[in-house]
Design an enzyme around this catalytic site. Sequence first.
Site, PDB file in Angstrom:
ATOM      1  N   ASP A 161      -2.652  -4.549   4.074  1.00  0.00           N
ATOM      2  CA  ASP A 161      -2.364  -4.592   5.503  1.00  0.00           C
ATOM      3  C   ASP A 161      -3.495  -5.288   6.260  1.00  0.00           C
ATOM      4  OD1 ASP A 161      -4.312  -2.626   5.371  1.00  0.00           O
ATOM      5  OD2 ASP A 161      -3.229  -1.168   6.600  1.00  0.00           O
ATOM      6  N   ASP A 211      -6.951  -6.064   1.057  1.00  0.00           N
ATOM      7  CA  ASP A 211      -7.389  -4.747   0.605  1.00  0.00           C
ATOM      8  C   ASP A 211      -6.298  -4.162  -0.275  1.00  0.00           C
ATOM      9  OD1 ASP A 211      -5.608  -4.474   2.695  1.00  0.00           O
ATOM     10  OD2 ASP A 211      -6.526  -2.658   3.481  1.00  0.00           O
ATOM     11  N   SER A 213      -5.332   2.424   0.992  1.00  0.00           N
ATOM     12  CA  SER A 213      -5.812   1.167   1.572  1.00  0.00           C
ATOM     13  C   SER A 213      -7.053   0.652   0.851  1.00  0.00           C
ATOM     14  CB  SER A 213      -6.066   1.372   3.063  1.00  0.00           C
ATOM     15  OG  SER A 213      -6.349   0.161   3.717  1.00  0.00           O
TER      16      SER A 213
END
Length: 452
Positions: free
Chosen positions: A250, A246, A104
């Site tokens: 998400d 990012d 992430s």
Amino acid sequence: MGRLFGTDGVRGVANADLTAELALGLSVAAAHVLAEAGTFEGHRPVAVVGRDPRASGEFLEAAVVAGLASAGVDVLRVGVLPTPAVAYLTGALGADLGVMLSASHNAMPDNGVKFFARGGHKLADELEDRIEQTYRAHASGEPWDRPTGAGVGRVREYDQGFDNYVAHLIGVLPNRMDGLKVVIDGAHGAAARVSPEAFARAGAEVITIGTEPDGLNINHECGSTHLDKLRAAVVEHGADLGVAHDGDADRCLAVDAKGNEVDGDQILAVLALAMREAGSLRKNTVVATVMSNLGFKLAMEREGVDLVQTAVGDRYVLEEMKAHGFALGGEQSGHVIVLDHATTGDGTLTGLMLAARVAATGRSLADLAAVMERLPQILINVRDVDKSRVKTSQELSDAVAAAEAELGSTGRVLLRSSGTEPLVRVMVEAADIEQARAVAQRLADVVKSALG
């Protein structure tokens, strides 16, 4: 040894904490656990596997694919796509399992493994615990039941994933955004191709930054954790707004035409009112976490929208939404879940819906976001401390109580250990930013002395 699974899968420094052996073993364990749970009953299992552009994702993907195929699972490799795309394709293709390789917003050396159940939903804690137990049992010498011959899984590329996902995004938008100029910062990550393509197909004039991933530059001074370049680009190009993702896309943060940040709370507020107007805000409720700005809570009260708050983590927001049939939820960090169209936070979808609202109303993003006033909020990340003792340290408990007494009803304090990184987060909110900063720094110092 601590629990492998955090709030968002298994993460660590690639090839140190998260090795090829661990990725392979977890994948085999996941296949066995889901088989035992009856997920594969009556048919040959299929898994969708995707990743973000990190260099380490190449060998970790190979390990995951090998593990699944060795356990008798057929694998569809979709390549570099956002986490929500893997979740969507898992559901759309009727797959039994989805696997995303990403850390992430974390720095490039990290990576992670995240599993999705049938339908594209995150695995329940119980299943993650069973996968971890099964993996540990095998690591201790318990043999796997291994298929042979025609029983082994087959692996093939699924090149249609990109177009299928983008078509899905465009198909759920309430309106086009012709005439809108948008700057997109892809964080040199998984949205580098998807997000610009989706916005362009929706009619926007698109300017891109952070869309040239080389495997090493993901999240580096760009994306939702570093907005300065996006602010500058929006102002330079006279854009209507900017959107930042990012690494695995998400989440989404935005900036208005003057370069001012529009955070996840403000995005939630804008979308909540838009969905209520459209009749899709089920039960007139939005779900957020305890980290949401007090200004968001006050805005929803003023607008007559009910607010339910959960523990920090988009998985807890999602659990609350699914349990009670709510349609919209999210986090200040930009994880926004629109449950009618996604099973997890989807940064590209969020950005599209936000831009579509600007286009539909003819109002600026700054005007729309002004529905809530952000109260000063200071967040300090304290590293190199024993985060497991946050709830048991009496010294820390006393310091928090003193801070809360000082702030009274005009502010609040929140301390929590990160579920994805080795640190403790100190958040202080107050009507006066200097007071918030002073209290936060004082608490951060106590965290260091008490837990260091």
